[in-house]
Each structure stands twice: as structure tokens, then as C-alpha cells.
Write an enzyme that holds these catalytic residues in place. Structure first.
Site, PDB file in Angstrom:
ATOM      1  N   GLY A 240      -5.856   0.315   9.062  1.00 35.74           N
ATOM      2  CA  GLY A 240      -4.798  -0.214   9.924  1.00 35.74           C
ATOM      3  C   GLY A 240      -4.579  -1.702   9.766  1.00 35.74           C
ATOM      4  N   ARG A 241      -5.355  -2.302   8.888  1.00 30.50           N
ATOM      5  CA  ARG A 241      -5.294  -3.761   8.674  1.00 30.50           C
ATOM      6  C   ARG A 241      -5.413  -4.492  10.008  1.00 30.50           C
ATOM      7  NH1 ARG A 241      -3.602  -6.232   4.025  1.00 30.50           N
ATOM      8  NH2 ARG A 241      -2.451  -4.437   3.320  1.00 30.50           N
TER       9      ARG A 241
ATOM     10  N   VAL B 144     -22.281  11.861  24.283  1.00 29.26           N
ATOM     11  CA  VAL B 144     -21.249  10.984  23.736  1.00 29.26           C
ATOM     12  C   VAL B 144     -21.534  10.829  22.265  1.00 29.26           C
ATOM     13  CG1 VAL B 144     -20.343   8.641  23.731  1.00 29.26           C
ATOM     14  CG2 VAL B 144     -20.964   9.718  25.887  1.00 29.26           C
TER      15      VAL B 144
ATOM     16  N   ARG C  67       1.004  -4.965  -5.187  1.00 28.79           N
ATOM     17  CA  ARG C  67       1.218  -6.164  -4.372  1.00 28.79           C
ATOM     18  C   ARG C  67       1.385  -7.301  -5.370  1.00 28.79           C
ATOM     19  NH1 ARG C  67      -2.905  -3.588  -0.903  1.00 28.79           N
ATOM     20  NH2 ARG C  67      -1.803  -2.892   0.965  1.00 28.79           N
TER      21      ARG C  67
ATOM     22  N   GLY D 109       0.837  -1.206   0.000  1.00 27.55           N
ATOM     23  CA  GLY D 109       0.000   0.000   0.000  1.00 27.55           C
ATOM     24  C   GLY D 109       0.866   1.249   0.000  1.00 27.55           C
TER      25      GLY D 109
ATOM     26  N   ASP E 200       5.503  -5.117   5.882  1.00 32.22           N
ATOM     27  CA  ASP E 200       6.097  -6.431   6.190  1.00 32.22           C
ATOM     28  C   ASP E 200       5.995  -7.424   5.029  1.00 32.22           C
ATOM     29  OD1 ASP E 200       3.385  -6.611   6.546  1.00 32.22           O
ATOM     30  OD2 ASP E 200       3.486  -7.593   8.500  1.00 32.22           O
ATOM     31  N   GLY E 201       4.922  -7.348   4.223  1.00 33.91           N
ATOM     32  CA  GLY E 201       4.821  -8.228   3.055  1.00 33.91           C
ATOM     33  C   GLY E 201       5.974  -7.964   2.084  1.00 33.91           C
TER      34      GLY E 201
ATOM     35  N   THR F 224       4.433   2.418   5.657  1.00 33.05           N
ATOM     36  CA  THR F 224       3.038   1.956   5.735  1.00 33.05           C
ATOM     37  C   THR F 224       2.290   2.835   6.720  1.00 33.05           C
ATOM     38  OG1 THR F 224       1.575   0.212   6.580  1.00 33.05           O
ATOM     39  CG2 THR F 224       3.829   0.147   7.379  1.00 33.05           C
ATOM     40  N   ILE F 225       1.042   3.117   6.395  1.00 35.29           N
ATOM     41  CA  ILE F 225       0.254   3.941   7.323  1.00 35.29           C
ATOM     42  C   ILE F 225      -0.097   3.165   8.588  1.00 35.29           C
ATOM     43  CG2 ILE F 225      -0.734   5.387   5.497  1.00 35.29           C
ATOM     44  CD1 ILE F 225      -3.401   3.808   5.929  1.00 35.29           C
ATOM     45  N   ASP F 226       0.082   1.835   8.565  1.00 40.02           N
ATOM     46  CA  ASP F 226      -0.427   1.012   9.671  1.00 40.02           C
ATOM     47  C   ASP F 226       0.443   1.041  10.942  1.00 40.02           C
ATOM     48  OD1 ASP F 226      -2.388   0.289   7.871  1.00 40.02           O
ATOM     49  OD2 ASP F 226      -1.381  -1.568   7.280  1.00 40.02           O
TER      50      ASP F 226
ATOM     51  N   ASP G 186       2.759  -0.957  11.872  1.00 37.99           N
ATOM     52  CA  ASP G 186       2.677  -2.300  12.460  1.00 37.99           C
ATOM     53  C   ASP G 186       3.980  -3.078  12.327  1.00 37.99           C
ATOM     54  OD1 ASP G 186       2.582  -2.480   9.732  1.00 37.99           O
ATOM     55  OD2 ASP G 186       0.986  -3.950   9.647  1.00 37.99           O
TER      56      ASP G 186
ATOM     57  N   GLN H 182      -7.347   8.078   3.901  1.00 43.68           N
ATOM     58  CA  GLN H 182      -6.238   8.051   4.876  1.00 43.68           C
ATOM     59  C   GLN H 182      -4.881   7.762   4.229  1.00 43.68           C
ATOM     60  OE1 GLN H 182      -7.928   5.732   8.595  1.00 43.68           O
ATOM     61  NE2 GLN H 182      -9.130   5.328   6.773  1.00 43.68           N
ATOM     62  N   ARG H 183      -4.884   7.249   3.017  1.00 46.57           N
ATOM     63  CA  ARG H 183      -3.604   6.914   2.382  1.00 46.57           C
ATOM     64  C   ARG H 183      -3.069   8.038   1.503  1.00 46.57           C
ATOM     65  NH1 ARG H 183      -4.045   1.006   1.039  1.00 46.57           N
ATOM     66  NH2 ARG H 183      -3.598   1.504  -1.127  1.00 46.57           N
TER      67      ARG H 183
ATOM     68  N   ALA I  32      15.334  10.785  -1.065  1.00 48.23           N
ATOM     69  CA  ALA I  32      16.518  10.695  -0.202  1.00 48.23           C
ATOM     70  C   ALA I  32      17.447   9.570  -0.666  1.00 48.23           C
ATOM     71  CB  ALA I  32      16.079  10.464   1.249  1.00 48.23           C
ATOM     72  N   VAL I  33      16.866   8.447  -1.058  1.00 42.65           N
ATOM     73  CA  VAL I  33      17.688   7.322  -1.533  1.00 42.65           C
ATOM     74  C   VAL I  33      18.460   7.737  -2.786  1.00 42.65           C
ATOM     75  CG1 VAL I  33      17.578   5.010  -2.577  1.00 42.65           C
ATOM     76  CG2 VAL I  33      16.220   5.517  -0.533  1.00 42.65           C
TER      77      VAL I  33
HETATM   78  O1  F6P Z   1      -1.531  -1.417   4.643  1.00 47.59           O
HETATM   79  C1  F6P Z   1      -2.132  -0.207   4.328  1.00 47.59           C
HETATM   80  C2  F6P Z   1      -3.615  -0.375   4.141  1.00 47.59           C
HETATM   81  O2  F6P Z   1      -4.173   0.879   3.820  1.00 47.59           O
HETATM   82  C3  F6P Z   1      -4.351  -0.996   5.326  1.00 47.59           C
HETATM   83  O3  F6P Z   1      -4.582  -0.072   6.365  1.00 47.59           O
HETATM   84  C4  F6P Z   1      -5.583  -1.511   4.658  1.00 47.59           C
HETATM   85  O4  F6P Z   1      -6.123  -2.602   5.368  1.00 47.59           O
HETATM   86  C5  F6P Z   1      -5.087  -1.962   3.320  1.00 47.59           C
HETATM   87  O5  F6P Z   1      -3.883  -1.254   3.079  1.00 47.59           O
HETATM   88  C6  F6P Z   1      -6.052  -1.740   2.197  1.00 47.59           C
HETATM   89  O6  F6P Z   1      -5.491  -2.276   1.051  1.00 47.59           O
HETATM   90  P1  F6P Z   1      -6.063  -2.023  -0.414  1.00 47.59           P
HETATM   91  O7  F6P Z   1      -5.761  -0.608  -0.778  1.00 47.59           O
HETATM   92  O8  F6P Z   1      -5.320  -3.000  -1.265  1.00 47.59           O
HETATM   93  O9  F6P Z   1      -7.529  -2.271  -0.343  1.00 47.59           O
END
Ligand code: F6P
Length: 327
Positions: free
Chosen positions: A175-176, A220, A76, A15, A107-108, A130-132, A134, A259-260, A26-27
């Protein structure tokens, strides 16, 4: 003694995350500064397999530090997880004399890099993008700060309308399998509760607390749910709450891919620049198959397979703070 790298490839994979472009920049600039040749691999491992690789110079990365997405594009790639796919990829690097690789991803992507470098003599350096957030071995991943700020801005807006209508909103964030975006955005927006995959939420306790707060007229209007939470995300949590509290006016909002995207925050540009610089330094110093991370503001190098296998440790402390502050 490891051989000296002379030509490196750089790719973004998995992602996209805001700040990937700053890392690519930078690289490329650090490599050229040190006399290396640089090649950009398009669409991650897919481009490596399909020979979509181009020579980069300093100008290739001009005017990108502020841009979201990734100029190298990303994908991917399932084929890279086959030995045949990796061999094709290797041949495409080898014919150009590329002898080092920087992989910007999650991580993938590191899993792929680890397998590749076990089979072929090409050192790979990972940069956590990664935005996650993790990934073990780093306090930050590129893109998390921007994503969480995007979520906060969106939730603040939802809160205005929630407040105007006396509604309860269940907002789902990405956030997967990780709950960091939910946790950070939930605390920063004053949510009543966050649902995260790392902890079990007691629905009975939540319903009792919502009912009690309704009785004492405490408004709330916000619950933040990680998409990977144990109940199955925002829609599921919304459904359960509607069943349990039929008189409440409840809406669900899924923030999704917003969010991405977007311009990376200053913080993401900084860590991307720093990690990109140290990824090339790592190759120059003969490091093999490590991820560059930042821990306590210091550079940290951990083996790629550790980054893949170990989970980022989730602290319950913030969940408790949230509970106290929402009382
Ligand atoms: O790993 C980043 C992420 O945005 C996760 O938060 C989300 O679960 C996933 O990718 C969504 O993937 P895609 O864009 O392939 O649907």
C-alpha cells in the site's frame, strides 16, 4: 476550440495492477470504434523516450481482459522527470502524429503526464491504476479490489495455521503510504487490529487489550500491518510485540508482490473497461489533462494536478468498527 485528436498513444506506468490489461483493451477498442489510430507505448515513459512504440489494432488486445500484469509492460522512469527526457519522448510521439495520450498508472505517472502536457500540446488523460487506492477524485483504482482479495485469501490461510498453533501472526500488506489494503483486508479477515499510516496505533493499549483477552481465553491470532505504517511495517511491529509480550508465540508474514499479480476480479475488469472507455471519450470531447475516476458510481473528471496533489481521504469510521467487532 481544442483540435481534434486523430492518433492516440496508450501506456501503463508505475507498479502494475490487475485490470490494467482490461483498461488497455477498452482504450484501444473505443479508439478504433471512433475512427482513431492507436499506438501502444512499451514500458511506460521509458518506451516513449526510447521509441518503443507500436501500432495497435483490435486484435492486439484480444484475450487479455482476464490477464494480470500488463501487455504493454511498465516501468518507473527517472529520465522522464528531466526536460531532455520529455523532449525525446515528445519527438517520438510527434513523428508518428500522436496527438493524445492515455496514461494508466498512479500519482507518479500522473505527475509526469502533467509536466509533459504543460510543455507540449498533447492532451493527456489519466486512468487510476494502482493497488494502493491512494488517488484523490475516485472511489476506486484499478487493481485494488483484486489485491485486497488476494490479501484476504492469503490471510485466511495464515489464520488456519495461526489457529492450529495458538499463534499470533503479524501480517504485512502493501500500500506504500496508504492503509487501504490493510484496512479492508483486516476487517474482512476479522483481524484484532490494523496498523495504517493514516492513524497512530497505541501500542500500550494494544498490549493491554491482548493481555486482557488472553486472560479471558479469547483467541487472538491476527494483526494486519500496512507496509507504510508509522512503526515501519510488519517486522518492526512484530519486534515490538515480541519485546512487550515475551511469552506469546508471535510470527511475522510479509505478503509482498503476490498482491500485485493474478487475474483481475470482475469488479476491476468492470471499472477498467468503464474508465478506458471514458478516457477516450474525454479525448474526443476535447478534455485536457484530467483523470477519469468513479465517484458514487458516476464518472468524475479531476485535473491531473489535483489527483497528484490531493490525498484520498481516509475515514476513521472503519477503524472504529474494527475495534468494536474485535472486542
Ligand atoms: O504502488 C504499488 C506498490 O505495490 C506499493 O504497494 C508498493 O509499496 C510498491 O508498489 C512496491 O514497488 P516495487 O514493486 O517497485 O518494489
Amino acid at each position: 476550440m481544442s483540435k481534434k485528436v486523430t492518433k492516440i498513444g496508450v501506456l501503463t506506468s508505475g507498479g502494475d495492477a490487475p485490470g490494467m490489461n482490461a483498461a488497455v483493451r477498452a482504450v484501444v477498442r473505443t479508439a478504433i470504434y471512433n475512427g482513431l489510430e492507436v499506438y501502444g507505448v512499451v514500458r511506460g515513459y521509458t518506451g516513449m523516450i526510447e521509441d518503443d512504440i507500436y501500432h495497435m489494432d483490435s486484435k492486439s488486445v484480444a484475450n487479455i481482459i482476464q490477464r494480470g500484469g500488463t501487455i504493454l509492460k511498465t516501468a518507473r522512469c527517472k529520465e522522464f522527470f528531466t526536460p531532455e527526457g520529455r523532449l525525446k519522448a515528445y519527438n517520438n510521439l510527434a513523428k508518428r502524429g500522436i496527438d493524445g495520450l492515455v496514461v494508466i498508472g498512479g500519482d507518479g505517472s500522473f505527475n509526469g503526464a502533467q509536466r509533459f502536457s504543460n510543455e507540449f500540446d498533447i492532451p493527456c488523460i489519466g486512468i487510476p491504476g494502482t493497488i494502493d487506492k491512494d488517488i484523490a477524485g475516485t472511489d476506486y483504482t484499478i487493481g485494488f479490489d483484486t489485491a485486497v482479495n488476494t490479501a484476504v485469501n492469503a490471510i485466511d490461510k495464515i489464520r488456519d495455521t495461526a489457529d492450529a498453533h495458538d499463534r499470533l501472526f503479524v501480517v504485512e500488506v502493501m500500500g506504500r503510504d496508504a492503509g487501504y489494503i490493510a484496512l479492508h483486508s483486516g476487517i474482512a479477515t476479522g483481524a484484532e487490529k490494523v496498523f495504517v499510516p493514516e492513524a497512530q496505533t497505541d501500542i500500550d493499549e494494544l498490549v493491554a487489550s491482548l493481555t486482557e483477552k488472553e486472560r479471558r481465553k479469547k483467541l487472538v491470532n491476527l494483526i494486519v500491518v500496512a507496509e507504510g505504517d508509522k512503526f515501519g511495517g510488519g517486522n518492526e511491529v512484530g519486534k515490538i510485540l515480541k519485546e512487550r509480550m515475551p511469552n506469546a508465540d508471535i510470527r511475522v508474514s510479509i505478503l509482498g508482490h503476490i498482491q500485485r499479480g493474478g487475474a483481475p476480479s470482475c469488479f476491476d475488469r468492470l471499472i477498467a473497461s468503464r474508465m478506458g472507455y471514458y478516457a477516450v471519450e474525454s479525448l474526443l470531447h476535447g478534455r485536457h489533462n484530467v483523470m477519469v475516476g468513479i465517484v458514487n458510481d458516476q464518472m468524475n473528471y479531476i485535473p491531473l494536478d489535483t489527483a497528484v496533489k490531493e490525498k484520498h481521504i481516509f475515514s476513521d469510521e472503519w477503524l472504529h468498527i474494527l475495534k468494536v467487532l474485535a472486542s
